[in-house]
Scaffold this active site. Structure first.
Site, PDB file in Angstrom:
ATOM      1  N   PRO A  10     -11.582  43.728 -31.701  1.00  0.00           N
ATOM      2  CA  PRO A  10     -11.837  43.286 -33.068  1.00  0.00           C
ATOM      3  C   PRO A  10     -12.331  41.848 -33.206  1.00  0.00           C
ATOM      4  O   PRO A  10     -11.866  40.956 -32.497  1.00  0.00           O
ATOM      5  CB  PRO A  10     -10.473  43.451 -33.762  1.00  0.00           C
ATOM      6  CG  PRO A  10      -9.483  43.567 -32.658  1.00  0.00           C
ATOM      7  CD  PRO A  10     -10.209  44.164 -31.498  1.00  0.00           C
ATOM      8  N   ASN A  11     -13.252  41.701 -34.117  1.00  0.00           N
ATOM      9  CA  ASN A  11     -13.843  40.408 -34.515  1.00  0.00           C
ATOM     10  C   ASN A  11     -14.836  39.847 -33.502  1.00  0.00           C
ATOM     11  O   ASN A  11     -15.478  38.832 -33.769  1.00  0.00           O
ATOM     12  CB  ASN A  11     -12.754  39.368 -34.842  1.00  0.00           C
ATOM     13  CG  ASN A  11     -11.863  39.829 -35.975  1.00  0.00           C
ATOM     14  OD1 ASN A  11     -12.375  40.169 -37.030  1.00  0.00           O
ATOM     15  ND2 ASN A  11     -10.562  39.886 -35.765  1.00  0.00           N
ATOM     16  N   ARG A  18     -18.364  33.268 -35.679  1.00  0.00           N
ATOM     17  CA  ARG A  18     -16.896  33.200 -35.694  1.00  0.00           C
ATOM     18  C   ARG A  18     -16.404  31.947 -34.968  1.00  0.00           C
ATOM     19  O   ARG A  18     -16.634  31.808 -33.751  1.00  0.00           O
ATOM     20  CB  ARG A  18     -16.327  34.429 -34.974  1.00  0.00           C
ATOM     21  CG  ARG A  18     -14.824  34.412 -34.868  1.00  0.00           C
ATOM     22  CD  ARG A  18     -14.319  35.512 -33.950  1.00  0.00           C
ATOM     23  NE  ARG A  18     -12.865  35.493 -33.910  1.00  0.00           N
ATOM     24  CZ  ARG A  18     -12.138  36.161 -33.040  1.00  0.00           C
ATOM     25  NH1 ARG A  18     -12.723  36.918 -32.120  1.00  0.00           N
ATOM     26  NH2 ARG A  18     -10.828  36.076 -33.073  1.00  0.00           N
ATOM     27  N   TYR A  23     -15.344  29.852 -29.865  1.00  0.00           N
ATOM     28  CA  TYR A  23     -16.003  30.953 -29.164  1.00  0.00           C
ATOM     29  C   TYR A  23     -17.472  30.691 -28.839  1.00  0.00           C
ATOM     30  O   TYR A  23     -18.126  31.540 -28.244  1.00  0.00           O
ATOM     31  CB  TYR A  23     -15.878  32.240 -29.990  1.00  0.00           C
ATOM     32  CG  TYR A  23     -14.439  32.666 -30.188  1.00  0.00           C
ATOM     33  CD1 TYR A  23     -13.695  33.152 -29.115  1.00  0.00           C
ATOM     34  CD2 TYR A  23     -13.803  32.556 -31.420  1.00  0.00           C
ATOM     35  CE1 TYR A  23     -12.369  33.527 -29.267  1.00  0.00           C
ATOM     36  CE2 TYR A  23     -12.481  32.932 -31.591  1.00  0.00           C
ATOM     37  CZ  TYR A  23     -11.761  33.405 -30.508  1.00  0.00           C
ATOM     38  OH  TYR A  23     -10.449  33.768 -30.660  1.00  0.00           O
ATOM     39  N   ASN A  74     -12.237  43.118 -23.201  1.00  0.00           N
ATOM     40  CA  ASN A  74     -11.700  42.002 -23.972  1.00  0.00           C
ATOM     41  C   ASN A  74     -11.008  42.637 -25.183  1.00  0.00           C
ATOM     42  O   ASN A  74     -11.663  42.981 -26.170  1.00  0.00           O
ATOM     43  CB  ASN A  74     -12.799  41.043 -24.425  1.00  0.00           C
ATOM     44  CG  ASN A  74     -12.218  39.826 -25.138  1.00  0.00           C
ATOM     45  OD1 ASN A  74     -11.077  39.850 -25.584  1.00  0.00           O
ATOM     46  ND2 ASN A  74     -13.010  38.775 -25.269  1.00  0.00           N
ATOM     47  N   ALA A  77      -7.491  40.346 -30.269  1.00  0.00           N
ATOM     48  CA  ALA A  77      -6.106  40.179 -30.759  1.00  0.00           C
ATOM     49  C   ALA A  77      -5.191  41.299 -30.287  1.00  0.00           C
ATOM     50  O   ALA A  77      -3.978  41.093 -30.127  1.00  0.00           O
ATOM     51  CB  ALA A  77      -6.101  40.089 -32.282  1.00  0.00           C
ATOM     52  N   GLU A  98      -9.451  42.324 -17.329  1.00  0.00           N
ATOM     53  CA  GLU A  98      -9.275  41.814 -18.704  1.00  0.00           C
ATOM     54  C   GLU A  98     -10.012  40.474 -18.803  1.00  0.00           C
ATOM     55  O   GLU A  98      -9.902  39.647 -17.889  1.00  0.00           O
ATOM     56  CB  GLU A  98      -7.770  41.607 -18.957  1.00  0.00           C
ATOM     57  CG  GLU A  98      -7.446  40.990 -20.305  1.00  0.00           C
ATOM     58  CD  GLU A  98      -5.958  40.611 -20.440  1.00  0.00           C
ATOM     59  OE1 GLU A  98      -5.194  40.730 -19.445  1.00  0.00           O
ATOM     60  OE2 GLU A  98      -5.573  40.160 -21.533  1.00  0.00           O
ATOM     61  N   HIS A 100     -11.257  37.098 -21.450  1.00  0.00           N
ATOM     62  CA  HIS A 100     -11.190  36.363 -22.717  1.00  0.00           C
ATOM     63  C   HIS A 100     -12.238  35.257 -22.669  1.00  0.00           C
ATOM     64  O   HIS A 100     -12.440  34.630 -21.617  1.00  0.00           O
ATOM     65  CB  HIS A 100      -9.803  35.759 -22.944  1.00  0.00           C
ATOM     66  CG  HIS A 100      -8.742  36.808 -23.042  1.00  0.00           C
ATOM     67  ND1 HIS A 100      -8.557  37.553 -24.179  1.00  0.00           N
ATOM     68  CD2 HIS A 100      -7.866  37.272 -22.128  1.00  0.00           C
ATOM     69  CE1 HIS A 100      -7.591  38.426 -23.970  1.00  0.00           C
ATOM     70  NE2 HIS A 100      -7.145  38.279 -22.723  1.00  0.00           N
ATOM     71  N   ARG A 107      -3.874  27.940 -26.367  1.00  0.00           N
ATOM     72  CA  ARG A 107      -3.964  28.049 -27.828  1.00  0.00           C
ATOM     73  C   ARG A 107      -2.582  28.336 -28.439  1.00  0.00           C
ATOM     74  O   ARG A 107      -1.568  28.005 -27.841  1.00  0.00           O
ATOM     75  CB  ARG A 107      -5.011  29.126 -28.177  1.00  0.00           C
ATOM     76  CG  ARG A 107      -6.409  28.761 -27.614  1.00  0.00           C
ATOM     77  CD  ARG A 107      -7.445  29.791 -27.949  1.00  0.00           C
ATOM     78  NE  ARG A 107      -7.613  29.939 -29.388  1.00  0.00           N
ATOM     79  CZ  ARG A 107      -8.224  30.991 -29.958  1.00  0.00           C
ATOM     80  NH1 ARG A 107      -8.720  31.964 -29.200  1.00  0.00           N
ATOM     81  NH2 ARG A 107      -8.344  31.056 -31.271  1.00  0.00           N
TER      82      ARG A 107
HETATM   83  C1  DQA Z   1      -9.916  36.426 -27.336  1.00  0.00           C
HETATM   84  C2  DQA Z   1      -8.602  35.650 -27.476  1.00  0.00           C
HETATM   85  C3  DQA Z   1      -7.666  36.367 -28.447  1.00  0.00           C
HETATM   86  O1  DQA Z   1      -6.457  35.632 -28.581  1.00  0.00           O
HETATM   87  C4  DQA Z   1      -8.310  36.471 -29.821  1.00  0.00           C
HETATM   88  O2  DQA Z   1      -7.472  37.199 -30.695  1.00  0.00           O
HETATM   89  C5  DQA Z   1      -9.680  37.046 -29.775  1.00  0.00           C
HETATM   90  C6  DQA Z   1     -10.572  36.659 -28.689  1.00  0.00           C
HETATM   91  C7  DQA Z   1     -10.946  35.667 -26.464  1.00  0.00           C
HETATM   92  O3  DQA Z   1     -11.876  36.298 -26.011  1.00  0.00           O
HETATM   93  O4  DQA Z   1     -10.817  34.458 -26.279  1.00  0.00           O
HETATM   94  O5  DQA Z   1     -10.105  37.744 -30.690  1.00  0.00           O
HETATM   95  O6  DQA Z   1      -9.655  37.670 -26.719  1.00  0.00           O
END
Ligand code: DQA
Length: 146
Positions: A10-11, A18, A23, A74, A77, A98, A100, A107
């Site tokens: 998500p997002n 964003r 990011y 990835n 959240a 995995e 990020h 963070r």
């Molecule tokens: C994320 C880190 C997560 O904590 C966050 O909720 C994201 C992006 C990253 O790629 O840094 O949506 O997975």
């Protein structure tokens, strides 16, 4: 060419606009192109997808399991609380990395724990787009020649 699924939660479809200070300004389309190119260099064929839906992510994990496809994920959240994703990944039949973009450990405290990490071969975080490129390298090493 060996297929690899690169799935984003998500997002992450909002990358580019964003929180660019966290990011960066790379869009999801840029990320997809970079992953496809990096994979090709490694003799892999990457299929990059993004969804805001936990249900759809679980479905894509099942697809990878059934097809014995390696996975770069990835979970965004969902990393921090989705036992559904964790349980799906526990059934994996091929390597899982995995990734990020940011470094969750640096963070807010709710980001410090990933419920997914224990069922992945490894986690790469904090390196922006390079997190994905390194994950694809790891997949190439772990899977060996096609
Ligand atoms: C994320 C880190 C997560 O904590 C966050 O909720 C994201 C992006 C990253 O790629 O840094 O949506 O997975």
């Amino acid at each position: 060419m060996r297929r690899v699924l690169v799935i984003n939660g998500p997002n992450l479809g909002r990358l580019g606009s964003r929180e660019p200070e966290v990011y960066g300004t790379t869009t999801h389309a840029d990320l997809a192109r970079a992953c496809e190119a990096a994979a090709r260099e490694l003799g892999l064929s990457a299929e990059v997808r993004q969804t805001d839906s936990e249900t759809e992510l679980v479905g894509w994990i099942h697809e990878a399991i059934d097809g014995r496809l390696p996975l770069v994920i990835n979970p965004a959240a969902f990393s921090h609380y989705s036992y559904a994703l964790r349980d799906a990944l526990a059934m994996r039949t091929a390597p899982v990395i995995e990734v990020h973009i940011s470094n969750p450990a640096a963070r807010e405290s709710f980001r410090h724990h990933s419920v997914v990490s224990a069922v992945a071969d490894g986690t790469i975080a904090g390196l922006g787009l390079q997190s994905y490129e390194l994950a694809l390298q790891a997949i190439a090493r772990l899977t060996g020649p096609a």
